[in-house]
Design a protein around this motif. Sequence first.
Motif, PDB file in Angstrom:
ATOM      1  N   ILE A   1      96.873  32.321  77.799  1.00  0.00           N
ATOM      2  CA  ILE A   1      98.166  32.028  78.433  1.00  0.00           C
ATOM      3  C   ILE A   1      98.960  33.314  78.639  1.00  0.00           C
ATOM      4  O   ILE A   1      99.548  33.530  79.706  1.00  0.00           O
ATOM      5  CB  ILE A   1      98.953  31.005  77.579  1.00  0.00           C
ATOM      6  N   THR A   2      98.951  34.183  77.648  1.00  0.00           N
ATOM      7  CA  THR A   2      99.661  35.459  77.772  1.00  0.00           C
ATOM      8  C   THR A   2      99.057  36.309  78.891  1.00  0.00           C
ATOM      9  O   THR A   2      99.790  36.888  79.708  1.00  0.00           O
ATOM     10  CB  THR A   2      99.594  36.228  76.439  1.00  0.00           C
ATOM     11  N   ALA A   3      97.726  36.370  78.942  1.00  0.00           N
ATOM     12  CA  ALA A   3      97.064  37.164  79.981  1.00  0.00           C
ATOM     13  C   ALA A   3      97.346  36.587  81.362  1.00  0.00           C
ATOM     14  O   ALA A   3      97.581  37.333  82.318  1.00  0.00           O
ATOM     15  CB  ALA A   3      95.559  37.217  79.718  1.00  0.00           C
ATOM     16  N   MET A   4      97.325  35.264  81.475  1.00  0.00           N
ATOM     17  CA  MET A   4      97.606  34.640  82.773  1.00  0.00           C
ATOM     18  C   MET A   4      99.047  34.897  83.199  1.00  0.00           C
ATOM     19  O   MET A   4      99.318  35.109  84.380  1.00  0.00           O
ATOM     20  CB  MET A   4      97.326  33.128  82.703  1.00  0.00           C
ATOM     21  N   ALA A   5      99.961  34.858  82.252  1.00  0.00           N
ATOM     22  CA  ALA A   5     101.363  35.140  82.582  1.00  0.00           C
ATOM     23  C   ALA A   5     101.521  36.579  83.051  1.00  0.00           C
ATOM     24  O   ALA A   5     102.279  36.854  83.988  1.00  0.00           O
ATOM     25  CB  ALA A   5     102.254  34.869  81.368  1.00  0.00           C
ATOM     26  N   ASP A   6     100.789  37.495  82.417  1.00  0.00           N
ATOM     27  CA  ASP A   6     100.858  38.898  82.811  1.00  0.00           C
ATOM     28  C   ASP A   6     100.235  39.124  84.187  1.00  0.00           C
ATOM     29  O   ASP A   6     100.674  39.985  84.945  1.00  0.00           O
ATOM     30  CB  ASP A   6     100.158  39.794  81.780  1.00  0.00           C
ATOM     31  N   LEU A   7      99.206  38.354  84.518  1.00  0.00           N
ATOM     32  CA  LEU A   7      98.517  38.521  85.804  1.00  0.00           C
ATOM     33  C   LEU A   7      99.152  37.716  86.935  1.00  0.00           C
ATOM     34  O   LEU A   7      98.828  37.932  88.103  1.00  0.00           O
ATOM     35  CB  LEU A   7      97.048  38.092  85.661  1.00  0.00           C
ATOM     36  N   GLN A   8     100.016  36.808  86.618  1.00  0.00           N
ATOM     37  CA  GLN A   8     100.566  35.906  87.630  1.00  0.00           C
ATOM     38  C   GLN A   8     101.352  36.646  88.718  1.00  0.00           C
ATOM     39  O   GLN A   8     101.178  36.385  89.901  1.00  0.00           O
ATOM     40  CB  GLN A   8     101.460  34.870  86.942  1.00  0.00           C
ATOM     41  N   LYS A   9     102.205  37.594  88.349  1.00  0.00           N
ATOM     42  CA  LYS A   9     103.011  38.326  89.326  1.00  0.00           C
ATOM     43  C   LYS A   9     102.136  39.155  90.265  1.00  0.00           C
ATOM     44  O   LYS A   9     102.287  39.056  91.485  1.00  0.00           O
ATOM     45  CB  LYS A   9     104.029  39.207  88.601  1.00  0.00           C
TER      46      LYS A   9
ATOM     47  N   ARG B   1      89.387  26.004  64.656  1.00  0.00           N
ATOM     48  CA  ARG B   1      90.664  25.579  65.242  1.00  0.00           C
ATOM     49  C   ARG B   1      91.608  26.770  65.386  1.00  0.00           C
ATOM     50  O   ARG B   1      92.294  26.914  66.406  1.00  0.00           O
ATOM     51  CB  ARG B   1      91.302  24.501  64.365  1.00  0.00           C
ATOM     52  N   GLN B   2      91.637  27.641  64.373  1.00  0.00           N
ATOM     53  CA  GLN B   2      92.490  28.828  64.437  1.00  0.00           C
ATOM     54  C   GLN B   2      92.082  29.739  65.590  1.00  0.00           C
ATOM     55  O   GLN B   2      92.933  30.213  66.350  1.00  0.00           O
ATOM     56  CB  GLN B   2      92.390  29.608  63.122  1.00  0.00           C
ATOM     57  N   LEU B   3      90.774  29.985  65.722  1.00  0.00           N
ATOM     58  CA  LEU B   3      90.292  30.852  66.797  1.00  0.00           C
ATOM     59  C   LEU B   3      90.579  30.253  68.164  1.00  0.00           C
ATOM     60  O   LEU B   3      90.960  30.967  69.098  1.00  0.00           O
ATOM     61  CB  LEU B   3      88.795  31.115  66.635  1.00  0.00           C
ATOM     62  N   ASN B   4      90.409  28.929  68.309  1.00  0.00           N
ATOM     63  CA  ASN B   4      90.709  28.280  69.584  1.00  0.00           C
ATOM     64  C   ASN B   4      92.185  28.412  69.929  1.00  0.00           C
ATOM     65  O   ASN B   4      92.536  28.682  71.082  1.00  0.00           O
ATOM     66  CB  ASN B   4      90.313  26.805  69.535  1.00  0.00           C
ATOM     67  N   ALA B   5      93.043  28.228  68.938  1.00  0.00           N
ATOM     68  CA  ALA B   5      94.477  28.348  69.186  1.00  0.00           C
ATOM     69  C   ALA B   5      94.838  29.783  69.587  1.00  0.00           C
ATOM     70  O   ALA B   5      95.604  29.994  70.542  1.00  0.00           O
ATOM     71  CB  ALA B   5      95.261  27.936  67.933  1.00  0.00           C
ATOM     72  N   GLU B   6      94.266  30.766  68.902  1.00  0.00           N
ATOM     73  CA  GLU B   6      94.541  32.164  69.232  1.00  0.00           C
ATOM     74  C   GLU B   6      93.991  32.520  70.615  1.00  0.00           C
ATOM     75  O   GLU B   6      94.640  33.242  71.381  1.00  0.00           O
ATOM     76  CB  GLU B   6      93.950  33.083  68.161  1.00  0.00           C
ATOM     77  N   ALA B   7      92.805  31.996  70.948  1.00  0.00           N
ATOM     78  CA  ALA B   7      92.228  32.272  72.270  1.00  0.00           C
ATOM     79  C   ALA B   7      93.078  31.638  73.367  1.00  0.00           C
ATOM     80  O   ALA B   7      93.309  32.252  74.418  1.00  0.00           O
ATOM     81  CB  ALA B   7      90.794  31.749  72.335  1.00  0.00           C
ATOM     82  N   ALA B   8      93.559  30.421  73.130  1.00  0.00           N
ATOM     83  CA  ALA B   8      94.412  29.760  74.118  1.00  0.00           C
ATOM     84  C   ALA B   8      95.712  30.542  74.313  1.00  0.00           C
ATOM     85  O   ALA B   8      96.175  30.744  75.445  1.00  0.00           O
ATOM     86  CB  ALA B   8      94.710  28.330  73.681  1.00  0.00           C
ATOM     87  N   LYS B   9      96.285  31.000  73.221  1.00  0.00           N
ATOM     88  CA  LYS B   9      97.524  31.781  73.305  1.00  0.00           C
ATOM     89  C   LYS B   9      97.285  33.086  74.061  1.00  0.00           C
ATOM     90  O   LYS B   9      98.083  33.475  74.921  1.00  0.00           O
ATOM     91  CB  LYS B   9      98.039  32.066  71.898  1.00  0.00           C
ATOM     92  N   ALA B  10      96.181  33.757  73.762  1.00  0.00           N
ATOM     93  CA  ALA B  10      95.871  35.018  74.451  1.00  0.00           C
ATOM     94  C   ALA B  10      95.621  34.775  75.936  1.00  0.00           C
ATOM     95  O   ALA B  10      96.037  35.571  76.780  1.00  0.00           O
ATOM     96  CB  ALA B  10      94.650  35.670  73.808  1.00  0.00           C
TER      97      ALA B  10
END
Length: 149
Positions: free
Chosen positions: A89-97, A78-87
């Motif tokens: 989302i962060t990567a997608m936000a960085d790539l969105q622009k 569960r911890q790894l899934n949460a960290e992967a989801a957070k990473a």
Amino acid sequence: MIEERNPTRTKLDFLYQEVLGEVAGLTTRIEQVTAAQATTATQLLEASARAEGMVKACTNLPIALDKQLQATMEHTGRQLNAEAAKATITAMADLQKPLRSLAKSSARYAHIAHLSVRKMAFIALLVGAVAGIVGGLLAGIALGRYWGY
């Protein structure tokens, strides 16, 4: 009556007293050994009960370890899934622009290509029409000469 002291009797009495003293000593020792045996038997029963409890604990140990291991793995997963989801989302936000900019550029290039294709199609239509008219005139002239006009 006055008893006479008999030297054999005195020795016999002395031997009786000696034997009785030895018997009393042996009886005391036997009682001590019996008490020690009772204490030892109690201690052995307690040790046996403890050993039986340890055996039961050892038989339940693999099951307990399995449950603990499963719980740990689920928690870590569960911890790894949460960290992967957070990473992610962060990567997608960085790539969105940059992705939006790329999409806008691609749309502009597609529009330019569409306009170019329309112009080329119109030019091809004009060239084809002019070629058809010229070909028709030439055919008409050739046929007119053939028929004598």
